[in-house]
Design an enzyme around this catalytic site. Sequence first.
Site, PDB file in Angstrom:
ATOM      1  N   ALA A   1      29.698 -26.314 -26.842  1.00 18.32           N
ATOM      2  CA  ALA A   1      29.399 -26.735 -25.472  1.00 18.32           C
ATOM      3  C   ALA A   1      28.931 -25.597 -24.579  1.00 18.32           C
ATOM      4  CB  ALA A   1      30.627 -27.401 -24.850  1.00 18.32           C
TER       5      ALA A   1
ATOM      6  N   GLY B   1      37.524 -25.483 -21.197  1.00 20.05           N
ATOM      7  CA  GLY B   1      38.215 -24.721 -22.226  1.00 20.05           C
ATOM      8  C   GLY B   1      38.144 -25.376 -23.587  1.00 20.05           C
TER       9      GLY B   1
ATOM     10  N   LYS C   1      -9.028 -25.835 -42.272  1.00 25.42           N
ATOM     11  CA  LYS C   1      -8.151 -26.667 -41.461  1.00 25.42           C
ATOM     12  C   LYS C   1      -8.248 -28.122 -41.917  1.00 25.42           C
ATOM     13  CE  LYS C   1      -8.309 -29.566 -37.664  1.00 25.42           C
ATOM     14  NZ  LYS C   1      -9.297 -30.611 -37.292  1.00 25.42           N
TER      15      LYS C   1
ATOM     16  N   HIS D   1     -16.085 -16.058 -48.544  1.00 24.59           N
ATOM     17  CA  HIS D   1     -15.991 -15.218 -47.361  1.00 24.59           C
ATOM     18  C   HIS D   1     -16.729 -15.811 -46.163  1.00 24.59           C
ATOM     19  CE1 HIS D   1     -18.642 -13.017 -50.458  1.00 24.59           C
ATOM     20  NE2 HIS D   1     -19.384 -13.957 -49.925  1.00 24.59           N
TER      21      HIS D   1
ATOM     22  N   ALA E   1     -21.403 -17.532 -48.085  1.00 29.00           N
ATOM     23  CA  ALA E   1     -20.923 -16.806 -46.909  1.00 29.00           C
ATOM     24  C   ALA E   1     -21.559 -17.347 -45.637  1.00 29.00           C
ATOM     25  CB  ALA E   1     -21.239 -15.326 -47.057  1.00 29.00           C
TER      26      ALA E   1
END
Length: 466
Positions: free
Chosen positions: A10, A78, A351, A363, A380
């Site tokens: 808590a 407490g 992606k 590359h 490339a």
Amino acid sequence: MDLAAVVLAAGRGTRMKSRRPKVLHRVAGRPMVGYVMEAVREAGANRIIVVAGYGHEEVAAVVNELGGEVVVQEPQLGTAHAVLQAEEKLADHRGQVLVVCGDTPLLRGETLSKLAVRHREADAAATVLTAFLDDPTGYGRVIRDAAGRFVRIVEQSDGTPEELAVREVSTGVFCFAAGGLFECLRRISPDNQQGEYYLPDALIVYLKNGLTVSTCPVEDPAEIYGINDRRQLAEVERLMRSAVLDYWMGEGVTVVDPASTYIDRAARIGRDTVIHPSSFIEGDSVIGEECEIGPNARLVRARLGDRVSVQYAVVLDSTIGERTTVGPFAYIRPGCEIGAGVKIGDFVEIKKSVVGNESKIPHLSYVGDAVIGEKVNVGAGTITCNYDGKKKWTTVIEDGAFIGSNTNLVAPVTVGRGAYVGAGSTIRRDVPPGALGVARSDQKNIPNWETRIRHEKKDNRQNNDK
């Protein structure tokens, strides 16, 4: 064994200086409360109640996913008051109740099992897990009588100099008999400097009623290391990381430089894999056998087959087949499925794409929202132009196709099986299977260009001198 657990979580953790609830701060990739829940479950707890306060909705989202239940302590008065919040949940529980702190992620299930066994053997109402510390500052001291019997626990703020010199401390971990526990907690009074209801005061109530309170020492005091600030968080991270690395080295994984290698607890790694310096393996990543990871690699929830090489590269939420090489300086973004025997070379970004077996993107290329077949060569500088400002479109490159260098593929577009695309082309329409697609302006040569430029420069200098 009928065992339940109450996890105290808590506190806001003001010394963390964070908007995030303390128990949700991560250690080796997991919220620290997750480790505590795992430990009590390993000890045999069949029900886990987490007492939350600050940020209880965030805590509940994590705890519920891990199979626990949440009760809210508001206001926070407490530790005894915190345990009382679990009374309704445990109204029918007749066994034992473990009470543990949610900020002690190094605590082991084996230790809690021993605590529960000691509790049963002593036929105790309560059993305290204790530790001997060279520097007990901040912990409640275990006070005993001349015969060595447990008398009470004195908190740091309430102890006399003689009491504070005691090295045996309460770890904040207890095992209680469920019967009478909550009645006992209601009898505690807040007679202390903080005005709170302390859970250790329940032990005094038990002793006054002639019940047994026993103790059980922890073998490794590091287990009870609590986290209250960022420095302690870093120290526990170091200890946890060291244990994780030690485990994997024991399982046949080579870690070239443990000091610069970070592996989350949930990761899985096959034998004979080599982890080179400055590598990060995060989340529930799975790495096959005989892989080469790093140097300077970051894998987050990645799935790698056997004999994969990832160097100076980032792989996020993607799958990579066996014998594939990634990098240097490649970026595999979420949602990619890379086949076997593929080459992803330097300065390549992929992606949300599928790349078939034995294809090559050596590359300087961007591949997004694409489906690439098997044995495709991507030259490339190839770019899949997947976004028109409103929507992402798909590029399809079928098996055996050859894409020349410096090519733009404007999606949606398909390059057919075995087709070729001439270097420097901007392809806007489909290329049929086996065809050659070329889309570029004709070259124009202007004679004597160098002489013309030289004369223009000379004239400019003369004009500037006037």
